[in-house]
Design an enzyme around this catalytic site. Structure first.
Site, PDB file in Angstrom:
ATOM      1  N   LYS A   1      26.576  38.615  36.932  1.00  0.00           N
ATOM      2  CA  LYS A   1      26.290  38.443  38.355  1.00  0.00           C
ATOM      3  C   LYS A   1      25.718  37.043  38.588  1.00  0.00           C
ATOM      4  O   LYS A   1      24.819  36.599  37.862  1.00  0.00           O
ATOM      5  CB  LYS A   1      25.280  39.489  38.829  1.00  0.00           C
ATOM      6  CG  LYS A   1      25.812  40.911  38.820  1.00  0.00           C
ATOM      7  CD  LYS A   1      26.892  41.102  39.870  1.00  0.00           C
ATOM      8  CE  LYS A   1      27.340  42.550  39.943  1.00  0.00           C
ATOM      9  NZ  LYS A   1      28.400  42.751  40.959  1.00  0.00           N
ATOM     10  N   ASP A  22      30.772  37.143  38.784  1.00  0.00           N
ATOM     11  CA  ASP A  22      30.945  37.827  40.066  1.00  0.00           C
ATOM     12  C   ASP A  22      29.852  37.361  41.023  1.00  0.00           C
ATOM     13  O   ASP A  22      28.667  37.593  40.788  1.00  0.00           O
ATOM     14  CB  ASP A  22      30.849  39.334  39.840  1.00  0.00           C
ATOM     15  CG  ASP A  22      31.029  40.150  41.112  1.00  0.00           C
ATOM     16  OD1 ASP A  22      31.280  39.554  42.177  1.00  0.00           O
ATOM     17  OD2 ASP A  22      30.914  41.383  41.028  1.00  0.00           O
ATOM     18  N   GLU A  34      34.911  35.957  40.416  1.00  0.00           N
ATOM     19  CA  GLU A  34      35.143  37.075  41.337  1.00  0.00           C
ATOM     20  C   GLU A  34      34.370  36.915  42.641  1.00  0.00           C
ATOM     21  O   GLU A  34      33.187  36.566  42.637  1.00  0.00           O
ATOM     22  CB  GLU A  34      34.727  38.380  40.656  1.00  0.00           C
ATOM     23  CG  GLU A  34      34.893  39.607  41.519  1.00  0.00           C
ATOM     24  CD  GLU A  34      34.550  40.885  40.780  1.00  0.00           C
ATOM     25  OE1 GLU A  34      34.224  41.878  41.456  1.00  0.00           O
ATOM     26  OE2 GLU A  34      34.613  40.891  39.529  1.00  0.00           O
ATOM     27  N   GLU A  46      37.968  43.911  46.014  1.00  0.00           N
ATOM     28  CA  GLU A  46      37.200  45.158  46.095  1.00  0.00           C
ATOM     29  C   GLU A  46      36.875  45.526  47.537  1.00  0.00           C
ATOM     30  O   GLU A  46      36.621  46.686  47.844  1.00  0.00           O
ATOM     31  CB  GLU A  46      35.920  45.071  45.271  1.00  0.00           C
ATOM     32  CG  GLU A  46      34.859  44.141  45.833  1.00  0.00           C
ATOM     33  CD  GLU A  46      33.588  44.163  45.007  1.00  0.00           C
ATOM     34  OE1 GLU A  46      32.651  44.885  45.390  1.00  0.00           O
ATOM     35  OE2 GLU A  46      33.536  43.452  43.991  1.00  0.00           O
ATOM     36  N   ASP A  71      39.802  48.771  44.499  1.00  0.00           N
ATOM     37  CA  ASP A  71      38.899  49.831  44.045  1.00  0.00           C
ATOM     38  C   ASP A  71      39.462  51.151  44.548  1.00  0.00           C
ATOM     39  O   ASP A  71      39.687  51.313  45.757  1.00  0.00           O
ATOM     40  CB  ASP A  71      37.495  49.595  44.608  1.00  0.00           C
ATOM     41  CG  ASP A  71      36.460  50.553  44.049  1.00  0.00           C
ATOM     42  OD1 ASP A  71      36.721  51.778  44.051  1.00  0.00           O
ATOM     43  OD2 ASP A  71      35.385  50.089  43.632  1.00  0.00           O
ATOM     44  N   HIS A 130      38.490  47.090  40.517  1.00  0.00           N
ATOM     45  CA  HIS A 130      37.028  47.108  40.615  1.00  0.00           C
ATOM     46  C   HIS A 130      36.552  48.536  40.414  1.00  0.00           C
ATOM     47  O   HIS A 130      37.125  49.475  40.966  1.00  0.00           O
ATOM     48  CB  HIS A 130      36.601  46.606  41.994  1.00  0.00           C
ATOM     49  CG  HIS A 130      35.131  46.707  42.244  1.00  0.00           C
ATOM     50  ND1 HIS A 130      34.553  47.771  42.924  1.00  0.00           N
ATOM     51  CD2 HIS A 130      34.108  45.886  41.910  1.00  0.00           C
ATOM     52  CE1 HIS A 130      33.256  47.593  43.006  1.00  0.00           C
ATOM     53  NE2 HIS A 130      32.954  46.457  42.394  1.00  0.00           N
ATOM     54  N   GLU A 169      36.781  47.629  34.186  1.00  0.00           N
ATOM     55  CA  GLU A 169      35.394  47.266  34.458  1.00  0.00           C
ATOM     56  C   GLU A 169      34.527  48.476  34.123  1.00  0.00           C
ATOM     57  O   GLU A 169      34.630  49.523  34.762  1.00  0.00           O
ATOM     58  CB  GLU A 169      35.204  46.864  35.918  1.00  0.00           C
ATOM     59  CG  GLU A 169      33.764  46.519  36.229  1.00  0.00           C
ATOM     60  CD  GLU A 169      33.570  45.946  37.617  1.00  0.00           C
ATOM     61  OE1 GLU A 169      32.489  45.368  37.852  1.00  0.00           O
ATOM     62  OE2 GLU A 169      34.485  46.060  38.452  1.00  0.00           O
TER      63      GLU A 169
END
Length: 378
Positions: A170, A204, A230, A256, A279, A306, A331
């Site tokens: 992240k 991400d 991402e 996503e 997703d 996702h 993921e």
């Protein structure tokens, strides 16, 4: 296969410690599951993205009446009818999470009726296990960058120790901590130095940046051999995505927050991303996620769905991944989550670098009734 009941089942568990991504602090994990039962007693399970509030009411107060008496095997025609009805009702949006949960439950039912996995119904499995990347690396409440760096590096090393050879980090620290793009790149650099060059890294940003900042970060990530970048930008800014994707050396990933095939086609036609990430709990279920993957494949792009949900979302994503061409990755969220761990009678876990695809009928998971009762919040 006549549908008798459609029910939203809300689950929530307050976390012992809150954590953050670029957009928000997370203090609980909550899910809205969908349970569809047919007249002969068969049950299918789905999962919706997002908060319980709103989604539960759409399912219980509108969708349930629309589906009662329908043939549960007519998955794709029900999908189209739901989108049509909900667009008419809401005008400016379609509650895609609600559609997704119902769609997953119907695919689950259809597979159970056929005695086959959903992967088989989607055209056949190409693999019985999927290479996975460990995701997590959320941020604890800290005061100094060194504290955050140490926490993220320690988590990354724990994932490698657990057998993973790919990690997603992240980034996007400015909103909560005020550190900005340079610190974000340094966070990735610290992990790269800790785990070495043989571990694949992804990053991400949870749409944290504007275009100039995203370009700056992309340049830094390319130097660190990051496999994809991402959600650098807010999802509606397709033209900006396309400009970044054209210029950046690191592949851009997104999807996503996109729902239904037209969103993905628009993004692909614009050149917005090289990696699509539908997703199954928010794109419109397996029906729409599969269509998104077909659009990506026709354009020569990759699809890495996702995944950030319960065992239902994880199982459904694995069913899709089993069918995809190329070399897709799962993921695999390893953030502490009692609901995810306990909801399935047989938890889905990694075996080294891979996660096996559930091979039972439908989605391949059995819901534990005690866990359902423990976390239900009606």
């Amino acid at each position: 296969m006549e549908i008798r009941t459609v029910e939203a089942i809300p689950l929530r568990r307050e976390l012992d410690e809150r954590f953050a991504n670029a957009q928000k602090w997370i203090s609980s994990r909550e899910y809205c599951l969908v349970r569809v039962e047919t007249a002969d007693g068969a049950v299918g399970w789905g999962e919706c993205w997002g908060p319980i509030a709103g989604t539960r009411e759409v399912i219980d107060e509108r969708i349930a009446a629309l589906l009662r008496g329908r043939d549960a095997a007519a998955v794709e025609s029900i999908h189209e009818d739901l989108v049509f009805d909900l667009r008419s009702a809401y005008h400016s949006t379609v509650p895609a999470g609600a559609v997704s949960g119902v769609d997953l439950a119907l695919w689950d039912l259809r597979g159970k009726a056929a005695g086959a996995s959903v992967a088989t119904l989607l055209g056949g499995a190409r693999r019985d296990a999927v290479p996975a990347y460990a995701t997590g690396h959320f941020w604890p409440p800290v005061d100094e960058f060194d504290e955050l760096e140490a926490a993220v590096v320690a988590e990354a090393e724990s994932h490698v120790d657990a057998g993973f050879d790919a990690l997603k980090l992240k980034i996007g620290t400015e909103r909560h901590f005020g550190w900005g793009p340079d610190a974000d790149v340094e966070l990735v650099r610290a992990v790269r130095e800790a785990v070495g060059d043989d571990v694949a890294l992804m990053a991400d940003a949870n749409h944290a940046y504007d275009l100039p900042a995203a370009r700056r970060v992309a340049n830094g990530l390319a130097e660190l051999d990051v496999r994809f970048f991402e959600e650098p930008l807010p999802p509606e800014r397709i033209e900006a995505y396309a400009r970044l994707n054209r210029d950046a050396e690191v592949p851009i990933a997104g999807g996503e927050c996109w729902a239904f095939a037209p969103d993905f086609r628009r993004a692909v036609n614009a050149g917005a991303a090289d990696v699509l990430q539908p997703d199954v709990t928010s794109a419109g279920g397996l029906t729409s996620a599969r269509r998104a993957a077909e659009i990506a494949d026709a354009a020569g792009l990759a699809t890495y769905p996702h995944v950030f949900g319960s065992a239902v979302a994880l199982a459904a994503s694995l069913q899709l991944l089993a069918t995809l061409p190329g070399s897709p990755r799962l993921e695999f969220d390893r953030t502490p989550n009692p609901i995810r761990e306990a909801l399935a009678v047989g938890p889905i876990r990694n075996e080294g670098t891979e996660v096996p695809v559930p091979d039972g009928p439908g989605l391949g998971v059995e819901i534990d009734p005690e866990t359902l009762a423990e976390f239900r919040v009606d």
